[in-house]
Design a protein around this motif. Sequence first.
Motif, PDB file in Angstrom:
ATOM      1  N   LEU A 195     -14.652   5.192  -2.402  1.00 29.18           N
ATOM      2  CA  LEU A 195     -14.028   4.087  -1.679  1.00 29.18           C
ATOM      3  C   LEU A 195     -12.775   3.675  -2.432  1.00 29.18           C
ATOM      4  CD1 LEU A 195     -17.169   1.917  -0.891  1.00 29.18           C
ATOM      5  CD2 LEU A 195     -15.971   3.486   0.623  1.00 29.18           C
ATOM      6  N   GLU A 196     -11.690   3.598  -1.716  1.00 22.04           N
ATOM      7  CA  GLU A 196     -10.460   3.166  -2.354  1.00 22.04           C
ATOM      8  C   GLU A 196     -10.523   1.668  -2.593  1.00 22.04           C
ATOM      9  OE1 GLU A 196      -6.673   4.308  -0.959  1.00 22.04           O
ATOM     10  OE2 GLU A 196      -7.373   6.243  -0.250  1.00 22.04           O
ATOM     11  N   GLU A 197     -10.144   1.296  -3.796  1.00 25.71           N
ATOM     12  CA  GLU A 197     -10.101  -0.128  -4.098  1.00 25.71           C
ATOM     13  C   GLU A 197      -8.912  -0.726  -3.365  1.00 25.71           C
ATOM     14  OE1 GLU A 197     -10.318  -1.191  -8.203  1.00 25.71           O
ATOM     15  OE2 GLU A 197     -11.657   0.476  -8.654  1.00 25.71           O
ATOM     16  N   PRO A 198      -9.065  -1.942  -2.874  1.00 25.34           N
ATOM     17  CA  PRO A 198      -7.927  -2.560  -2.194  1.00 25.34           C
ATOM     18  C   PRO A 198      -6.782  -2.797  -3.180  1.00 25.34           C
ATOM     19  CG  PRO A 198      -9.738  -4.119  -2.431  1.00 25.34           C
ATOM     20  CD  PRO A 198     -10.224  -2.790  -2.917  1.00 25.34           C
ATOM     21  N   ARG A 199      -5.579  -2.623  -2.686  1.00 22.47           N
ATOM     22  CA  ARG A 199      -4.402  -2.870  -3.531  1.00 22.47           C
ATOM     23  C   ARG A 199      -4.284  -4.360  -3.808  1.00 22.47           C
ATOM     24  NH1 ARG A 199       0.687  -0.110  -0.848  1.00 22.47           N
ATOM     25  NH2 ARG A 199       1.598  -0.649  -2.824  1.00 22.47           N
ATOM     26  N   PRO A 200      -3.877  -4.723  -5.011  1.00 21.26           N
ATOM     27  CA  PRO A 200      -3.659  -6.143  -5.271  1.00 21.26           C
ATOM     28  C   PRO A 200      -2.503  -6.659  -4.427  1.00 21.26           C
ATOM     29  CG  PRO A 200      -3.010  -4.818  -7.168  1.00 21.26           C
ATOM     30  CD  PRO A 200      -3.608  -3.889  -6.161  1.00 21.26           C
ATOM     31  N   ILE A 201      -2.506  -7.936  -4.185  1.00 18.56           N
ATOM     32  CA  ILE A 201      -1.445  -8.564  -3.395  1.00 18.56           C
ATOM     33  C   ILE A 201      -0.560  -9.364  -4.337  1.00 18.56           C
ATOM     34  CG2 ILE A 201      -0.944 -10.246  -1.587  1.00 18.56           C
ATOM     35  CD1 ILE A 201      -3.696  -9.485  -0.384  1.00 18.56           C
ATOM     36  N   PHE A 202       0.734  -9.069  -4.305  1.00 23.24           N
ATOM     37  CA  PHE A 202       1.714  -9.798  -5.101  1.00 23.24           C
ATOM     38  C   PHE A 202       2.730 -10.421  -4.151  1.00 23.24           C
ATOM     39  CE2 PHE A 202       0.398  -6.224  -7.861  1.00 23.24           C
ATOM     40  CZ  PHE A 202      -0.158  -6.957  -8.889  1.00 23.24           C
ATOM     41  N   ALA A 203       3.042 -11.682  -4.366  1.00 23.45           N
ATOM     42  CA  ALA A 203       4.049 -12.363  -3.547  1.00 23.45           C
ATOM     43  C   ALA A 203       5.143 -12.889  -4.471  1.00 23.45           C
ATOM     44  CB  ALA A 203       3.420 -13.504  -2.762  1.00 23.45           C
ATOM     45  N   LEU A 204       6.362 -12.466  -4.223  1.00 22.38           N
ATOM     46  CA  LEU A 204       7.499 -12.937  -5.002  1.00 22.38           C
ATOM     47  C   LEU A 204       7.934 -14.275  -4.420  1.00 22.38           C
ATOM     48  CD1 LEU A 204       9.647 -12.395  -7.178  1.00 22.38           C
ATOM     49  CD2 LEU A 204      10.983 -11.211  -5.421  1.00 22.38           C
ATOM     50  N   LEU A 205       7.783 -15.334  -5.202  1.00 22.12           N
ATOM     51  CA  LEU A 205       8.100 -16.676  -4.723  1.00 22.12           C
ATOM     52  C   LEU A 205       9.521 -17.102  -5.058  1.00 22.12           C
ATOM     53  CD1 LEU A 205       4.749 -18.427  -5.719  1.00 22.12           C
ATOM     54  CD2 LEU A 205       5.360 -17.340  -3.548  1.00 22.12           C
ATOM     55  N   ALA A 206      10.030 -16.674  -6.223  1.00 25.43           N
ATOM     56  CA  ALA A 206      11.382 -17.067  -6.636  1.00 25.43           C
ATOM     57  C   ALA A 206      11.845 -16.153  -7.759  1.00 25.43           C
ATOM     58  CB  ALA A 206      11.391 -18.516  -7.118  1.00 25.43           C
ATOM     59  N   THR A 207      13.164 -16.055  -7.925  1.00 25.29           N
ATOM     60  CA  THR A 207      13.736 -15.345  -9.058  1.00 25.29           C
ATOM     61  C   THR A 207      14.732 -16.265  -9.740  1.00 25.29           C
ATOM     62  OG1 THR A 207      15.393 -14.340  -7.595  1.00 25.29           O
ATOM     63  CG2 THR A 207      13.472 -13.004  -8.147  1.00 25.29           C
ATOM     64  N   ILE A 208      14.873 -16.080 -11.047  1.00 19.60           N
ATOM     65  CA  ILE A 208      15.780 -16.890 -11.851  1.00 19.60           C
ATOM     66  C   ILE A 208      16.617 -15.937 -12.683  1.00 19.60           C
ATOM     67  CG2 ILE A 208      15.952 -18.690 -13.623  1.00 19.60           C
ATOM     68  CD1 ILE A 208      12.628 -18.259 -12.032  1.00 19.60           C
ATOM     69  N   LYS A 209      17.953 -16.025 -12.557  1.00 21.90           N
ATOM     70  CA  LYS A 209      18.832 -15.148 -13.338  1.00 21.90           C
ATOM     71  C   LYS A 209      19.187 -15.857 -14.634  1.00 21.90           C
ATOM     72  CE  LYS A 209      22.784 -12.207 -13.221  1.00 21.90           C
ATOM     73  NZ  LYS A 209      22.386 -10.861 -13.492  1.00 21.90           N
ATOM     74  N   GLY A 210      18.911 -15.175 -15.738  1.00 20.47           N
ATOM     75  CA  GLY A 210      19.235 -15.713 -17.055  1.00 20.47           C
ATOM     76  C   GLY A 210      20.149 -14.762 -17.801  1.00 20.47           C
ATOM     77  N   ALA A 211      20.405 -15.080 -19.046  1.00 19.81           N
ATOM     78  CA  ALA A 211      21.292 -14.265 -19.873  1.00 19.81           C
ATOM     79  C   ALA A 211      20.750 -12.851 -20.076  1.00 19.81           C
ATOM     80  CB  ALA A 211      21.498 -14.947 -21.221  1.00 19.81           C
ATOM     81  N   ASN A 212      19.417 -12.697 -20.059  1.00 25.96           N
ATOM     82  CA  ASN A 212      18.805 -11.389 -20.294  1.00 25.96           C
ATOM     83  C   ASN A 212      18.302 -10.737 -19.017  1.00 25.96           C
ATOM     84  OD1 ASN A 212      19.194 -11.564 -23.102  1.00 25.96           O
ATOM     85  ND2 ASN A 212      17.372 -12.827 -23.299  1.00 25.96           N
ATOM     86  N   GLY A 213      18.811 -11.146 -17.867  1.00 31.16           N
ATOM     87  CA  GLY A 213      18.359 -10.569 -16.601  1.00 31.16           C
ATOM     88  C   GLY A 213      17.501 -11.555 -15.832  1.00 31.16           C
ATOM     89  N   TYR A 214      16.710 -11.031 -14.916  1.00 33.25           N
ATOM     90  CA  TYR A 214      15.917 -11.880 -14.031  1.00 33.25           C
ATOM     91  C   TYR A 214      14.528 -12.157 -14.595  1.00 33.25           C
ATOM     92  CZ  TYR A 214      19.211 -11.521 -10.167  1.00 33.25           C
ATOM     93  OH  TYR A 214      20.315 -11.613  -9.365  1.00 33.25           O
ATOM     94  N   SER A 215      14.038 -13.337 -14.310  1.00 37.50           N
ATOM     95  CA  SER A 215      12.629 -13.703 -14.434  1.00 37.50           C
ATOM     96  C   SER A 215      12.186 -13.986 -13.011  1.00 37.50           C
ATOM     97  CB  SER A 215      12.448 -14.953 -15.288  1.00 37.50           C
ATOM     98  OG  SER A 215      12.875 -14.724 -16.604  1.00 37.50           O
ATOM     99  N   ALA A 216      10.877 -13.948 -12.780  1.00 35.31           N
ATOM    100  CA  ALA A 216      10.389 -14.176 -11.422  1.00 35.31           C
ATOM    101  C   ALA A 216       9.122 -15.009 -11.444  1.00 35.31           C
ATOM    102  CB  ALA A 216      10.102 -12.840 -10.742  1.00 35.31           C
ATOM    103  N   VAL A 217       8.920 -15.718 -10.345  1.00 40.04           N
ATOM    104  CA  VAL A 217       7.680 -16.446 -10.120  1.00 40.04           C
ATOM    105  C   VAL A 217       6.908 -15.612  -9.097  1.00 40.04           C
ATOM    106  CG1 VAL A 217       6.620 -18.589  -9.353  1.00 40.04           C
ATOM    107  CG2 VAL A 217       8.826 -18.650 -10.554  1.00 40.04           C
ATOM    108  N   VAL A 251       5.406  -5.087 -14.377  1.00 36.33           N
ATOM    109  CA  VAL A 251       6.680  -5.392 -13.732  1.00 36.33           C
ATOM    110  C   VAL A 251       7.682  -4.362 -14.233  1.00 36.33           C
ATOM    111  CG1 VAL A 251       8.485  -7.116 -13.401  1.00 36.33           C
ATOM    112  CG2 VAL A 251       6.094  -7.850 -13.670  1.00 36.33           C
ATOM    113  N   LYS A 252       8.150  -3.500 -13.315  1.00 38.66           N
ATOM    114  CA  LYS A 252       9.080  -2.428 -13.676  1.00 38.66           C
ATOM    115  C   LYS A 252      10.530  -2.860 -13.535  1.00 38.66           C
ATOM    116  CE  LYS A 252       6.249   0.779 -14.824  1.00 38.66           C
ATOM    117  NZ  LYS A 252       6.247   1.242 -16.207  1.00 38.66           N
ATOM    118  N   SER A 253      10.831  -3.648 -12.481  1.00 32.31           N
ATOM    119  CA  SER A 253      12.200  -4.141 -12.316  1.00 32.31           C
ATOM    120  C   SER A 253      12.184  -5.420 -11.496  1.00 32.31           C
ATOM    121  CB  SER A 253      13.099  -3.089 -11.648  1.00 32.31           C
ATOM    122  OG  SER A 253      12.718  -2.879 -10.304  1.00 32.31           O
ATOM    123  N   LEU A 254      13.187  -6.238 -11.741  1.00 34.38           N
ATOM    124  CA  LEU A 254      13.369  -7.489 -11.001  1.00 34.38           C
ATOM    125  C   LEU A 254      14.803  -7.559 -10.515  1.00 34.38           C
ATOM    126  CD1 LEU A 254      11.546  -9.974 -13.412  1.00 34.38           C
ATOM    127  CD2 LEU A 254      10.733  -9.197 -11.179  1.00 34.38           C
TER     128      LEU A 254
END
Length: 82
Positions: free
Chosen positions: A13-35, A58-61
Amino acid sequence: MKIEAAPTEPAKLEEPRPIFALLATIKGANGYSAVIRTGETEVRVVEVGDTLQDGFKVKSLEESRAVLSDGRDTIVANRPRS
């Protein structure tokens, strides 16, 4: 002569994929952070390299999307359009 059927493996039985929801992104000096919301309730602030539910990293934002992978599967979470 007796012929025996080859043993069969039980269906995996395949395990269900986790659900991720991107709520917001914040651009800083070192790139993006995300909620990101994982599942139904947990909300975290993440950066590239952080590990979330079920071993997904998290591979890329970017401004409107996050790419997460567990090495076998990749999930792209897009920020909802307002």
